[in-house]
Design a protein around this motif. Sequence first.
Motif, PDB file in Angstrom:
ATOM      1  N   UNK A  90      42.592  36.546  37.239  1.00  0.00           N
ATOM      2  CA  UNK A  90      42.855  37.617  38.190  1.00  0.00           C
ATOM      3  C   UNK A  90      41.496  38.101  38.687  1.00  0.00           C
ATOM      4  N   UNK A  91      41.176  37.791  39.941  1.00  0.00           N
ATOM      5  CA  UNK A  91      39.875  38.136  40.522  1.00  0.00           C
ATOM      6  C   UNK A  91      40.065  39.318  41.463  1.00  0.00           C
ATOM      7  N   UNK A  92      39.630  40.500  41.012  1.00  0.00           N
ATOM      8  CA  UNK A  92      39.844  41.733  41.766  1.00  0.00           C
ATOM      9  C   UNK A  92      38.629  42.037  42.635  1.00  0.00           C
ATOM     10  N   UNK A  93      38.712  41.702  43.919  1.00  0.00           N
ATOM     11  CA  UNK A  93      37.607  41.911  44.864  1.00  0.00           C
ATOM     12  C   UNK A  93      36.294  41.380  44.276  1.00  0.00           C
ATOM     13  N   UNK A  94      36.252  40.115  43.858  1.00  0.00           N
ATOM     14  CA  UNK A  94      35.095  39.632  43.090  1.00  0.00           C
ATOM     15  C   UNK A  94      33.791  39.526  43.867  1.00  0.00           C
ATOM     16  N   UNK A  95      33.840  39.581  45.210  1.00  0.00           N
ATOM     17  CA  UNK A  95      32.605  39.435  45.985  1.00  0.00           C
ATOM     18  C   UNK A  95      32.316  40.638  46.881  1.00  0.00           C
TER      19      UNK A  95
END
Length: 282
Positions: free
Chosen positions: A172-177
């Motif tokens: 689960x990548x929450x706004x990773x960038x």
Amino acid sequence: MTVLEVADLVKEFRIRGGLRPTRLRAVDEVSFTLTPGRTVALVGESGSGKSTIARIIARLERPTAGRVTLTGADGAPVPDRDYRHHVQMVFQDPFASLNPFHTITHHLARPLRLHGRTRTRTETSAAAAELLDRVSLPSAAIAHRRPHELSGGQRQRVAIARALAPGATVLVADEPVSMLDVSIRLDVLSTLARLQREENLAVLYITHDLATARHFADDILVLYRGRVVERGPADKVIRTPRHPYTQLLAAASPDPAARGRVVDIDPAEVVKAGSMPAYEHN
């Protein structure tokens, strides 16, 4: 294969103040499925409920109603004690998610040991070095450093490696960038995409940016006021948005082909989105 199913998810928060407490429905009957080798993008503005859904999946919040079910290769539900072996989260802020007092090796060694992936110090050091190599970081130069000695992009790669340490099958990548410089965002997303292919991961990519969702995700779910108002294959959602809110997001996304085009969207239609039917692209 490991499959994560989110079914009729509801999350309400109690708001105090005024004459009597009220309840805010932050997530309103959201359903979707994450399968190996595919990325689902959950797109919406701040306050739309994206991060709340992520925290529920990561078991950092409890849902008010609905369920999150993880099934293993045999089709049986994964026991609660093994859930976090499979489901891991990459947080938005790489500067806050890593402890500044510990080395990079320590950040990777801890989940390796806690989840029983290694037994001896030698095994742990070797596994930590392999994790760094998998996210394209030179282990010999990085392992002994502390987070403040790394760039934002390097820190986020370490965070991704830490998420993989327990043997995760769902990321689960929450706004990773969103907190990284524009020049390095694509490199980090490319690393995630490569890992998804190589490891056959199921990925939930949470973002407010339709442009990156189009290039990184297989399917897009558009979230507005806690509800999914549009869903479908990424290209179809971007090229032929049907819901007024999706149209507004698409118009705001950087698109060289659309430069100079004037998009006429009635704000009143967007305001009504919460009561409008959801659109599904087949």
